[in-house]
Scaffold this motif. Structure first.
Motif, PDB file in Angstrom:
ATOM      1  N   GLU A  77     -12.963   2.960   5.384  1.00 54.29           N
ATOM      2  CA  GLU A  77     -12.894   2.409   6.740  1.00 54.29           C
ATOM      3  C   GLU A  77     -14.138   2.609   7.601  1.00 54.29           C
ATOM      4  O   GLU A  77     -14.500   1.714   8.366  1.00 54.29           O
ATOM      5  CB  GLU A  77     -11.698   3.032   7.489  1.00 54.29           C
ATOM      6  CG  GLU A  77     -10.364   2.696   6.883  1.00 54.29           C
ATOM      7  CD  GLU A  77      -9.257   3.560   7.488  1.00 54.29           C
ATOM      8  OE1 GLU A  77      -9.191   4.754   7.141  1.00 54.29           O
ATOM      9  OE2 GLU A  77      -8.507   3.048   8.311  1.00 54.29           O
ATOM     10  N   GLU A  92       0.284  -1.609   4.615  1.00 52.05           N
ATOM     11  CA  GLU A  92       0.671  -0.201   4.690  1.00 52.05           C
ATOM     12  C   GLU A  92       2.143  -0.100   5.098  1.00 52.05           C
ATOM     13  O   GLU A  92       2.909   0.672   4.542  1.00 52.05           O
ATOM     14  CB  GLU A  92      -0.220   0.556   5.701  1.00 52.05           C
ATOM     15  CG  GLU A  92       0.083   2.051   5.735  1.00 52.05           C
ATOM     16  CD  GLU A  92      -0.887   2.867   6.602  1.00 52.05           C
ATOM     17  OE1 GLU A  92      -2.029   2.436   6.821  1.00 52.05           O
ATOM     18  OE2 GLU A  92      -0.483   3.957   7.050  1.00 52.05           O
ATOM     19  N   THR A 151      -1.514   4.329   0.406  1.00 53.87           N
ATOM     20  CA  THR A 151      -2.945   4.254   0.158  1.00 53.87           C
ATOM     21  C   THR A 151      -3.574   3.792   1.460  1.00 53.87           C
ATOM     22  O   THR A 151      -3.475   2.623   1.832  1.00 53.87           O
ATOM     23  CB  THR A 151      -3.219   3.306  -1.023  1.00 53.87           C
ATOM     24  OG1 THR A 151      -2.843   3.995  -2.208  1.00 53.87           O
ATOM     25  CG2 THR A 151      -4.685   2.920  -1.100  1.00 53.87           C
ATOM     26  N   ALA A 152      -4.151   4.745   2.165  1.00 60.33           N
ATOM     27  CA  ALA A 152      -4.615   4.474   3.534  1.00 60.33           C
ATOM     28  C   ALA A 152      -5.490   5.627   4.012  1.00 60.33           C
ATOM     29  O   ALA A 152      -5.687   6.605   3.291  1.00 60.33           O
ATOM     30  CB  ALA A 152      -3.419   4.322   4.476  1.00 60.33           C
ATOM     31  N   ALA A 153      -5.983   5.452   5.233  1.00 64.33           N
ATOM     32  CA  ALA A 153      -6.762   6.496   5.904  1.00 64.33           C
ATOM     33  C   ALA A 153      -8.052   6.850   5.148  1.00 64.33           C
ATOM     34  O   ALA A 153      -8.627   7.912   5.371  1.00 64.33           O
ATOM     35  CB  ALA A 153      -5.908   7.746   6.137  1.00 64.33           C
ATOM     36  N   SER A 154      -8.477   5.968   4.252  1.00 65.70           N
ATOM     37  CA  SER A 154      -9.694   6.165   3.450  1.00 65.70           C
ATOM     38  C   SER A 154      -9.617   7.405   2.572  1.00 65.70           C
ATOM     39  O   SER A 154     -10.595   7.779   1.928  1.00 65.70           O
ATOM     40  CB  SER A 154     -10.956   6.263   4.330  1.00 65.70           C
ATOM     41  OG  SER A 154     -11.043   5.146   5.178  1.00 65.70           O
ATOM     42  N   GLN A 177       0.838  -1.203   0.000  1.00 65.36           N
ATOM     43  CA  GLN A 177       0.000   0.000   0.000  1.00 65.36           C
ATOM     44  C   GLN A 177       0.875   1.255   0.000  1.00 65.36           C
ATOM     45  O   GLN A 177       0.381   2.346  -0.221  1.00 65.36           O
ATOM     46  CB  GLN A 177      -0.889   0.036   1.251  1.00 65.36           C
ATOM     47  CG  GLN A 177      -1.956  -1.035   1.293  1.00 65.36           C
ATOM     48  CD  GLN A 177      -2.700  -1.074   2.620  1.00 65.36           C
ATOM     49  OE1 GLN A 177      -2.752  -2.111   3.260  1.00 65.36           O
ATOM     50  NE2 GLN A 177      -3.289   0.032   3.041  1.00 65.36           N
ATOM     51  N   PHE A 186      -6.087  -3.951   3.421  1.00 67.82           N
ATOM     52  CA  PHE A 186      -6.808  -3.693   4.681  1.00 67.82           C
ATOM     53  C   PHE A 186      -5.918  -3.090   5.760  1.00 67.82           C
ATOM     54  O   PHE A 186      -6.220  -3.208   6.952  1.00 67.82           O
ATOM     55  CB  PHE A 186      -7.479  -4.981   5.181  1.00 67.82           C
ATOM     56  CG  PHE A 186      -8.378  -5.627   4.159  1.00 67.82           C
ATOM     57  CD1 PHE A 186      -9.536  -4.997   3.747  1.00 67.82           C
ATOM     58  CD2 PHE A 186      -8.034  -6.837   3.577  1.00 67.82           C
ATOM     59  CE1 PHE A 186     -10.368  -5.561   2.784  1.00 67.82           C
ATOM     60  CE2 PHE A 186      -8.847  -7.417   2.612  1.00 67.82           C
ATOM     61  CZ  PHE A 186     -10.018  -6.779   2.216  1.00 67.82           C
ATOM     62  N   PHE A 219      -4.943  -1.579  10.543  1.00 72.96           N
ATOM     63  CA  PHE A 219      -6.051  -2.438  10.098  1.00 72.96           C
ATOM     64  C   PHE A 219      -7.288  -1.557  10.044  1.00 72.96           C
ATOM     65  O   PHE A 219      -7.652  -0.935  11.041  1.00 72.96           O
ATOM     66  CB  PHE A 219      -6.258  -3.614  11.048  1.00 72.96           C
ATOM     67  CG  PHE A 219      -7.102  -4.741  10.472  1.00 72.96           C
ATOM     68  CD1 PHE A 219      -8.251  -4.483   9.735  1.00 72.96           C
ATOM     69  CD2 PHE A 219      -6.733  -6.058  10.648  1.00 72.96           C
ATOM     70  CE1 PHE A 219      -9.007  -5.504   9.191  1.00 72.96           C
ATOM     71  CE2 PHE A 219      -7.490  -7.100  10.110  1.00 72.96           C
ATOM     72  CZ  PHE A 219      -8.629  -6.822   9.378  1.00 72.96           C
ATOM     73  N   ARG A 220      -7.894  -1.533   8.871  1.00 75.11           N
ATOM     74  CA  ARG A 220      -9.139  -0.797   8.616  1.00 75.11           C
ATOM     75  C   ARG A 220      -9.744  -0.164   9.885  1.00 75.11           C
ATOM     76  O   ARG A 220     -10.256  -0.857  10.741  1.00 75.11           O
ATOM     77  CB  ARG A 220     -10.143  -1.748   7.975  1.00 75.11           C
ATOM     78  CG  ARG A 220     -11.108  -1.085   7.024  1.00 75.11           C
ATOM     79  CD  ARG A 220     -11.878  -2.142   6.273  1.00 75.11           C
ATOM     80  NE  ARG A 220     -12.618  -1.571   5.151  1.00 75.11           N
ATOM     81  CZ  ARG A 220     -13.231  -2.293   4.214  1.00 75.11           C
ATOM     82  NH1 ARG A 220     -13.187  -3.604   4.262  1.00 75.11           N
ATOM     83  NH2 ARG A 220     -13.874  -1.717   3.233  1.00 75.11           N
TER      84      ARG A 220
HETATM   85 MO1  MOS Z   1      -6.257   1.450   5.906  1.00 73.97          MO
HETATM   86  S1  MOS Z   1      -6.011   0.758   7.840  1.00 73.97           S
HETATM   87  O1  MOS Z   1      -5.789   3.047   6.261  1.00 73.97           O
HETATM   88  O2  MOS Z   1      -4.931   0.801   5.174  1.00 73.97           O
END
Ligand code: MOS
Ligand code: MTE
Ligand code: LUZ
Length: 750
Positions: free
Chosen positions: A706, A226, A501-504, A191, A222, A335-336
């Motif tokens: 998320e 990350e 790619t995270a944090a929605s 990610q 998920f 995790f999500r």
């Molecule tokens: Mo989602 S926990 O920000 O990869």
């Protein structure tokens, strides 16, 4: 628009790392990991393993030319253990062989002697021993001490929520290939391509520009990829640096389960003060986060727990504290929900605890304390465009809640061996990386001379359909049809210095960059068109693959326009950078405005418990969700359904178990139960809430990745209600997951 990957997914044609055609001279990697959770390495004997035919080289920390250090937020994690091991599954060496089978055979022949040290597996033990990752963090609002002294009731309690295995369908993996001049190309299932590039450069002791990171797509991340896709890619890169041959490393499921971190288990204690009018006046929590053996993302996750400790409620006096506890488990990770769910479970538990002790319905307390416009969060941000009450009221009304509640009451009166329960779960989730500097993204848009378009961003496609959303933004802005636009892979040579790619927030951040790049191109193309048609620039509209003059279609097509732009030597490539405006946060004061906006919603969950067996079914989950103005309701509802089931799994079934030696007991899918179609709710209804939304969201379409996971928390409390309906002696416990074993114990508790 359909998910643009659905066609190739269904036909099995979509490419993942493991599908890449490898070079003929490719070698295969395998990790040798610690069999003990804590100890001093006395000796490791590789002689027998090295003698196996087909073994090329076994790498250890001694082969690192740069730093043997992969820590991100805190540099406390060795790539390969040097003198000590801190968890079972910690990488010690990397076996490179002509085949995976050969590497496996050799792994069994490595002999290691470890002098064992005391093992900590729980957060509480860690706290007692003073074993922490970093200094504690604390948020506060008002004065809880004063408020407790002045309120009608004060209650205290404790909660536990367990970890959760990501179980992405595609395990961790990478393929690293040497290029000329010591350059290396790594294709990774990550990610965070830039993070892998940066850490690889650090460990190899070379410049970042020598490492090209490529991500095709992920078979799910998920949060588990990350930070934790990094070590495997770096190991392969070290091997490539030495051997000058390609190295492929795809973890088998068992190694992946054992060696990677999971959602953080939390042990927490709360104190809650409430008045007779049901207003919660004070709330204190101490969160003990089981961080595992090194920091990984734990400090950031701990922070998000504090941000979400009061969920969708306004509480005037709040004091929250989180301790990241260092234990001898694999480093737990994103995790999500990123610590948010763990925070919300505690406040929901506290409210349930208050309700049972006051002898009133939990939902009355929830409702009396829902956030309103201009309420302030404990971290200083003022809540605006709040949809907490709106989503709650809409859910009650649209799903005929009172009628259902009565039916359930009646059912429970008429049935002795089967009981039903119902719960309402509101959510409020902040959108933005809580670490302000991470909130930026870039897009690179090429219009090719035949009019087709290629788009690169920093977004990683992992099933959430971000590529489809990027394509929608481009089509809308350029005024062309989807068949003209292609989403390229994510690659650090095209888009650099990306946040994971995270944090929605991926669609928001990268989508805004795509929008800006496409807008710049359109500005230029309008000038070309105005010259072609001899009209003013502001009369030109480009849509439906054609040039329009004030809504009147001209005979100039998109292709004609691009051809002319080429002749006029107009740049057909654009790069744009977006950084979220307004947001800020001051860690020294723990106050600020960290989130671009919040996402709201309310879920109603109905369950049936079999009071002989302790088993249960989730009958129905009905959700009112704040999508803003969804740009793709099909995709967004898919995200809600997936996240919901994942949340229900975390709360009810998925039981991570380590023994006292720090060995993962739930290390196969026969001992770790994930939701399947039978344990998923029999009915899921998701209705969008009508809201004005916010300009901070891409096309006013709010982030969705998320937040809906936390609807799953509702299942815990619905089951709890059913258990209580059967057994009046049951004392409410807040210890998730609420497995059938625990339900059975609760049903027959005296
Ligand atoms: Mo989602 S926990 O920000 O990869
Ligand atoms: N959906 C699928 N199918 N697969 C995933 O791995 N990850 C989730 C969510 N939805 C995930 C998913 C997580 S943890 C996050 S943070 C977001 O997607 C990331 O993507 P977004 O920022 O584009 O929403
Ligand atoms: N990752 C991160 C996240 O680095 N910062 C965050 O705030 C975050 N939030 C949710 C999921 N991942």
């Amino acid at each position: 628009m359909k998910n643009i990957d659905s066609y190739t997914h269904l036909r099995g044609e979509s490419l993942f790392v493991d599908d890449l055609i490898v070079r003929q001279d490719t070698l295969y990697g395998l990790t040798f990991d610690s069999p003990k959770a804590h100890g001093k390495i006395i000796s490791v004997d590789y002689a027998k393993a090295e003698a196996v035919e087909g073994i090329v080289k076994i790498f250890t920390y001694k082969d690192v030319l740069g730093e043997n250090q992969i820590g991100g937020i805190i540099q406390d994690e060795e790539l390969w253990a040097e003198k000590e091991v801190h968890f079972q599954g910690q990488p010690i060496a990397f076996i490179v062989a002509e085949s995976e089978a050969i590497a496996k055979k050799a792994r069994k022949l490595i002999e290691i002697k470890i002098e064992e040290l005391p093992i900590i597996t729980t957060a509480k033990q860690a706290k007692e021993k003073g074993s922490f990752i970093n200094a504690p963090r604390s948020f506060s609002l008002g004065n809880t001490k004063k408020a407790f002294a002045n309120c009608d009731y004060v209650f205290e309690g404790e909660t536990f929520s367990n970890g959760q295995e990501h179980l992405y369908l595609e395990t961790q993996g990478c393929y690293a290939v040497p290029l000329e001049n010591g350059n290396i190309k790594i294709t990774s299932s990550t990610q965070g391509p830039t993070q892998v590039q940066k850490i690889a450069a650090r460990v190899l002791g070379i410049a970042m520009h020598k490492i090209e990171l490529e991500v095709i797509r992920l078979g799910g991340g998920f949060g588990g990829k990350e930070d934790q896709a990094t070590p495997w890619a770096v190991m392969a890169a070290v091997a490539v640096q030495h051997l000058k041959k390609p190295v492929k490393y795809i973890l088998n499921r068992h190694d992946d389960l054992r060696m990677t971190g999971k959602r953080h288990p939390y042990e927490s204690t709360f104190k809650i003060g409430i008045n007779k009018d049901l207003k919660i006046t004070a709330f204190e929590v101490e969160f003990l986060q089981n961080s595992g053996a090194s920091a990984d993302l734990s400090p950031a996750i701990a922070e998000r727990t504090l941000f979400h400790a009061t969920n969708a409620y306004f509480i005037e006096n709040v004091l929250t504290k989180v301790l990241s506890c260092k234990t001898n488990l694999p480093p737990n990770t994103a995790f999500r929900g990123f610590g948010g769910p763990q925070g919300m479970f505690v406040v929901e538990s506290a409210i349930a605890h208050v309700a049972i002790n006051m002898g009133i319905d939990k939902r009355l307390i929830q409702h009396a304390n829902l956030l309103k416009e201009n309420d302030v969060f404990s971290y200083g941000q003022v809540a605006t465009t709040v949809e907490a009450q709106n989503s709650w009221n809409t859910a009650i009304e649209k799903f005929d809640f009172y009628k259902t509640e009565k039916e359930i009451e009646k059912f429970n009166t008429n049935n002795n061996l089967v009981k039903k329960g119902i719960s309402i779960m509101p959510i409020c989730f902040g959108i933005s990386f809580t670490n302000t500097p991470m909130n930026h993204a870039r897009a690179l848009v090429h219009i090719y001379q035949d009019g087709s378009v290629g788009i690169s961003t920093g977004a990683v496609e992992m099933g959430q359909s971000v590529n489809t959303k990027m394509l929608q933004v481009a089509c809308l802005t350029l005024g062309i049809r989807p068949n003209k636009v292609k989403l390229e892979t994510t690659n650090t040579t095209r888009v650099a210095n990306t946040s994971p790619t995270a944090a929605s927030a991926t669609a928001d951040l990268n989508g805004k960059a795509v929008l800006m790049a496409c807008n710049s191109l359109i500005e230029r193309l309008k000038v070309v068109a105005s010259k072609m048609l001899s009209v003013k620039v502001n009369e030109i509209i480009i849509k439906d693959d054609s040039v329009f003059i004030n809504h009147e279609k001209s005979n100039i097509t998109w292709e004609n326009l691009i051809e002319q732009a080429m002749l006029e030597r107009v740049a057909l490539t654009e790069n744009a950078h977006y950084a979220t405006p307004i947001i800020h946060f001051d860690k020294s004061k723990e106050k600020g405005h960290p989130f671009a906006y919040h996402v709201y919603g309310t879920a109603i969950t109905q369950v049936t418990v079999d009071c002989l067996r302790g088993t249960y079914e989730i009958d129905k989950v009905q959700i009112i969700h704040d999508f803003g103005k969804s740009m793709n309701l099909g995709i967004d509802i898919g995200q809600v359904e997936g996240a919901l089931v994942q949340g229900i799994g975390w709360m009810t079934l998925e039981e991570i178990a380590y023994n006292n030696e720090g060995r993962l007991l739930s290390s196969t899918l026969s001992t770790y139960k994930v939701p399947d179609v039978f344990s998923a709710p029999k009915t899921i209804e998701v209705l969008p809430l009508e809201t004005p939304s916010t300009e901070m969201a891409i096309l006013k379409s709010k982030a969705v990745g998320e937040p809906p996971l936390m609807y799953g928390i509702g299942a815990y409390f619905a089951i709890q209600q059913a258990v209580k309906a059967y057994n009046k002696n049951y004392k409410l416990k807040f210890h998730s997951p609420f497995t059938p074993e625990k339900v059975l114990m609760g049903l027959y508790e005296i």
